[in-house]
Design an enzyme around this catalytic site. Structure first.
Site, PDB file in Angstrom:
ATOM      1  N   CYS A  45     -57.721  62.351 -39.221  1.00 29.10           N
ATOM      2  CA  CYS A  45     -56.969  61.549 -40.185  1.00 29.10           C
ATOM      3  C   CYS A  45     -57.482  61.970 -41.546  1.00 29.10           C
ATOM      4  O   CYS A  45     -58.681  61.913 -41.809  1.00 29.10           O
ATOM      5  CB  CYS A  45     -57.273  60.064 -39.937  1.00 29.10           C
ATOM      6  SG  CYS A  45     -56.677  58.949 -41.224  1.00 29.10           S
ATOM      7  N   HIS A  67     -49.319  63.288 -40.211  1.00 31.14           N
ATOM      8  CA  HIS A  67     -47.903  63.088 -39.897  1.00 31.14           C
ATOM      9  C   HIS A  67     -47.026  64.233 -40.417  1.00 31.14           C
ATOM     10  O   HIS A  67     -45.929  64.450 -39.916  1.00 31.14           O
ATOM     11  CB  HIS A  67     -47.375  61.802 -40.540  1.00 31.14           C
ATOM     12  CG  HIS A  67     -47.676  60.547 -39.780  1.00 31.14           C
ATOM     13  ND1 HIS A  67     -48.916  59.973 -39.764  1.00 31.14           N
ATOM     14  CD2 HIS A  67     -46.891  59.754 -39.012  1.00 31.14           C
ATOM     15  CE1 HIS A  67     -48.868  58.868 -39.034  1.00 31.14           C
ATOM     16  NE2 HIS A  67     -47.650  58.718 -38.558  1.00 31.14           N
ATOM     17  N   GLU A  85     -42.424  57.694 -38.773  1.00 27.42           N
ATOM     18  CA  GLU A  85     -42.563  56.662 -37.743  1.00 27.42           C
ATOM     19  C   GLU A  85     -41.220  56.016 -37.398  1.00 27.42           C
ATOM     20  O   GLU A  85     -40.965  55.692 -36.247  1.00 27.42           O
ATOM     21  CB  GLU A  85     -43.582  55.601 -38.186  1.00 27.42           C
ATOM     22  CG  GLU A  85     -44.943  56.232 -38.480  1.00 27.42           C
ATOM     23  CD  GLU A  85     -46.114  55.523 -37.842  1.00 27.42           C
ATOM     24  OE1 GLU A  85     -45.965  54.363 -37.464  1.00 27.42           O
ATOM     25  OE2 GLU A  85     -47.182  56.153 -37.730  1.00 27.42           O
ATOM     26  N   CYS A 123     -51.760  65.276 -44.481  1.00 26.60           N
ATOM     27  CA  CYS A 123     -51.660  64.034 -43.703  1.00 26.60           C
ATOM     28  C   CYS A 123     -51.170  64.467 -42.329  1.00 26.60           C
ATOM     29  O   CYS A 123     -50.261  65.302 -42.243  1.00 26.60           O
ATOM     30  CB  CYS A 123     -50.667  63.070 -44.353  1.00 26.60           C
ATOM     31  SG  CYS A 123     -50.238  61.657 -43.301  1.00 26.60           S
ATOM     32  N   ASP A 159     -57.651  58.684 -35.250  1.00 23.73           N
ATOM     33  CA  ASP A 159     -56.708  58.642 -36.364  1.00 23.73           C
ATOM     34  C   ASP A 159     -56.293  57.183 -36.556  1.00 23.73           C
ATOM     35  O   ASP A 159     -56.522  56.340 -35.683  1.00 23.73           O
ATOM     36  CB  ASP A 159     -55.469  59.497 -36.026  1.00 23.73           C
ATOM     37  CG  ASP A 159     -54.421  59.458 -37.121  1.00 23.73           C
ATOM     38  OD1 ASP A 159     -54.791  59.571 -38.301  1.00 23.73           O
ATOM     39  OD2 ASP A 159     -53.225  59.298 -36.817  1.00 23.73           O
ATOM     40  N   SER A 160     -55.639  56.903 -37.694  1.00 19.69           N
ATOM     41  CA  SER A 160     -55.118  55.554 -37.926  1.00 19.69           C
ATOM     42  C   SER A 160     -53.976  55.213 -36.966  1.00 19.69           C
ATOM     43  O   SER A 160     -53.630  54.048 -36.825  1.00 19.69           O
ATOM     44  CB  SER A 160     -54.626  55.440 -39.363  1.00 19.69           C
ATOM     45  OG  SER A 160     -53.610  56.398 -39.596  1.00 19.69           O
TER      46      SER A 160
END
Lengths: 273, 273
Positions: A75, A189, A154, A187, A12-13
């Site tokens: 991702c 997240h 984040e 996504c 993933d990023s």
């Protein structure tokens, strides 16, 4: 090392793909994971296809040095923009999160109206729409980019906060107007915002997390290719984690999300691959 | 090429440093700029010193291939975390945005209470505090990281919006409680939020944009080193722009901020340097 006992590469990023790694650990506990998070170059969702493809190829080259038997692109942005080209050059199975997510959404909707929230790059690629309409051309698909969701997760300050509600309501407005009954969390997240999104969309809308279906699809793929791990559950699986920036923040995040320790996460120089 | 006629290298993690480039164009119109924006790896503000230093060194190596006579680090995070080490290895003058910003803030405050808003990495470095207290140990400095401001500027949707006011009020609350009378915009994106920040802080608080003082300091430095461009203003300056991702979004942003065209912005592979 026998091929069946080789690890699965997951990338993933950054942190987000850990929600996919977690599902794999839950659903296929016999498998060992080598995870890579590109924390030095995160985020991918605002960058171009050229750049995302270049970064993804470097990561695949790195994972191959770990002798992985299959790769999961955990991702959405990289799955949307890099997966097909990487697959053409790769001799081992590779799986993204988008096709499994599209499939479960197409099977879930009752009124034929599916919403997708994701990064700008994923939405602009229209890959979810293509996969869903390949399955059923009658379905309507409405995409909405939500660029602030990743930095909000984040940062952490505005989770469970009226400010997140206000931002999310703005992003979700159009999807509500279209009366979608199914919403893809496009996504990795976003599952971490699930309770807020679920409350704001109301109980008539089903949220789809592609991570769950991706782990199932991975299991089917391994079985089909004869790659399932044949060692029993009595053997302890040691998952390993690599990142491109210093590992401190990654370890904190991993501790909050994974059922195993990521204390031994190592930093590597991804630009060398 | 005579050294005086050589260009000035200016770099940032992305778009933000254009606010500094703009000030240099305004105040020292005889100078030519070579700008680099690291759009493939932006943002820097949430990353580690190791990574920021590595990226900054690659960029300095790239700018030297353009035979620049001096370098401006037009990024607060890189100025805070990489400037001192780069300077030790460099034979040409290099200037960051933090020392000029600290100086003007120390000269501006009347009640001795200075606030700084910046990225997490800049705030954690405490570099603004050190520079300000070197100038005057009596001054109180209060820093606050504002991680959502950069993605808000880059997305653009929530500018001049009650949601931005709500987020900014939360970030600024502590600074208001400390009754600061001077606020440093410690990230090159923040001048683009100036009207909101100014309104929320009230007329008793002076906002300091380090870009203005950085351009003045650059002029002093060039004069001192005998590096001022001796060609007159009748010569047309062709500023050049390079980025690490595809240039489309950069060009749009540059068009809204610069007094010159950035149409010929080129993409380079920064990892090769």
């Amino acid at each position: 090392m026998e091929l069946q006992n080789a690890p699965i590469g997951v990338f993933d990023s950054g942190f987000g793909g850990l929600t996919v790694a977690r599902e794999i650990m839950r659903q296929i506990p016999n498998e060992t994971i080598v995870y890579f998070g590109d924390t030095a170059r995160v985020p991918y969702g605002t960058k171009s296809q050229t750049t995302i493809l270049k970064y993804s190829k470097q990561i695949v080259r790195f994972l191959r040095t770990k002798e992985v038997k299959a790769i999961v692109v955990a991702c959405n942005t990289a799955s949307a923009l890099a997966l097909e080209e990487i697959r053409r050059e790769l001799e081992i199975p590779i799986l993204g999160v988008i096709k499994p997510g599209a499939k479960i959404a197409a099977n879930t909707t009752k009124n034929g109206k599916i919403g997708i929230i994701a990064t700008e790059a994923t939405i602009q690629s229209r890959v979810y729409t293509h996969f869903i309409q390949d399955l059923n051309p009658e379905l309507t698909v409405i995409g909405k980019a939500c660029p602030l969701f990743v930095p909000i997760v984040e940062e952490g300050t505005f989770l469970n906060d009226p400010i997140l509600d206000a931002i999310a309501n703005r992003y979700l407005e159009e999807l509500k107007q279209h009366k979608i009954d199914t919403l893809i969390l496009g996504c990795t997240h976003y599952p971490l915002l699930r309770s807020t999104l679920s409350r704001l969309m109301g109980e008539d809308v089903t949220l789809v997390n592609p991570a769950y279906e991706t782990a199932r699809e991975l299991q089917r793929l391994l079985r089909k290719e004869g790659l399932e791990n044949t060692q029993g559950q009595e053997i302890e699986r040691i998952h390993t984690f690599y990142v491109s920036d210093v590992p401190d923040r990654f370890k904190q995040f991993a501790a909050s999300i994974l059922p195993c320790s990521a204390e031994r996460t190592a930093q590597i120089n991804i630009e060398e691959y």
